[in-house]
Design an enzyme around this catalytic site. Sequence first.
Site, short mmCIF file in Angstrom:
data_model
loop_
_atom_site.label_atom_id
_atom_site.label_comp_id
_atom_site.label_asym_id
_atom_site.label_seq_id
_atom_site.Cartn_x
_atom_site.Cartn_y
_atom_site.Cartn_z
N ASP A 1 0.65 5.01 1.85
CA ASP A 1 -0.05 5.43 3.06
C ASP A 1 -1.23 6.36 2.77
OD1 ASP A 1 1.36 3.98 4.95
OD2 ASP A 1 2.91 5.50 5.18
N ARG B 1 5.46 6.19 13.76
CA ARG B 1 5.49 6.85 12.45
C ARG B 1 4.94 8.26 12.54
NH1 ARG B 1 1.75 4.12 8.04
NH2 ARG B 1 0.35 5.80 8.54
N HIS C 1 0.84 -1.20 0.00
CA HIS C 1 0.00 0.00 0.00
C HIS C 1 0.87 1.25 0.00
CE1 HIS C 1 1.06 -0.48 4.22
NE2 HIS C 1 0.83 0.80 4.37
N HIS D 1 4.59 0.30 -0.04
CA HIS D 1 5.42 -0.52 0.84
C HIS D 1 4.60 -1.67 1.41
CE1 HIS D 1 3.70 2.73 3.27
NE2 HIS D 1 3.67 1.88 4.28
C1 SIN Z 1 3.62 1.00 7.60
O1 SIN Z 1 2.84 0.50 6.80
O2 SIN Z 1 3.85 2.22 7.64
C2 SIN Z 1 4.34 0.10 8.59
C3 SIN Z 1 5.44 -0.66 7.97
C4 SIN Z 1 6.01 -1.68 8.91
O3 SIN Z 1 5.36 -2.05 9.91
O4 SIN Z 1 7.11 -2.15 8.65
#
Ligand code: SIN
Length: 316
Positions: A118, A283, A116, A266
């Site tokens: 974000d 994050r 996805h 990602h």
């Molecule tokens: C995310 O999707 O921002 C998290 C990525 C992760 O948990 O490695």
Amino acid sequence: MSAASITKQDAELRIQPLSAHIGAEIHGVDLTRPLSAAQIADIRAALLKWRVVFFREQFLNHEQHIAFSAQFGELTVGHPVFGHVDGHPQIYSISKFRKATRFEGQSLLRPWTGWHTDVTAAVNPPFASILRGVTIPPYGGDTQWTNLVIAYDRLSEPVRRFVDGLRGVHRFAPPAGATGTSAFASAVEQHVLVSEHPLVRVHPETGERALYVSPGFLKHIVGVTPRESQALLELLWEHVTRPEFTVRFKWEAGSIAFWDNRTTAHLAPTDIFDLDFDRQLYRTTLVGDVPVGPDGRASVSIEGSPVGAAAAVALN
Ligand code: SIN
């Protein structure tokens, strides 16, 4: 591979590429301290070139994470659907079990499941995300990113022309077959977020075209039949997750990943659910603009509000 050096009067950043098309580690900077204008410019340039940049041994607390992020843009609220860490409206907790105990019984697991970009259900998805590793498993738990610009470039010319004119609807929805997700599902129901974006996004800084097809959020292509939409999306999702467009990052405590959310997708790890180790990251995201397609048409909101700055939310 030897690291390329960028020498400035006040700093030397060493940029170590990690794969052909995406990802570089940046060394020679202390992120707990305010950056110089030259360091900010160099990190921004590396971000545009490598799409995701990584830092090691940066043991930031929440305040330092916010201060580092704020040097690159305005921070959003931690997450528009799932909220934020108590006392820190700008920080979203990425804990191992944040969405569910684990996803079991999914009816259809495919190679692009979980990939996805974000918050593309919002009309203005974040421009960048900055993820900080705190509790990291000794093995497992890697994150992968893919470069959506090279993915666009590597389509054949007729298919590029075809997708240039398409648009798609992005929405938050609980994963099919997810179990133990009542809190997750009710958060999604209470914060409905749906937007229409171009399938090809023109980068506002570089003018590059990115194949903007966030597999986790893009539900259908506008103006085509359901079967056409499914077949086209599966083709594009398979394409954007081709291994040669990706980088895989092995976390350590103190690692930071900073990605351009306009040109990447990602994949969070799922192997952590096969291991007993804990995993905790935090994050921040930076306020983004409204995407624009090659035809000059901007994205439109179908339901929900744009993702605003955390400061504005904190005052409400
Ligand atoms: C995310 O999707 O921002 C998290 C990525 C992760 O948990 O490695």
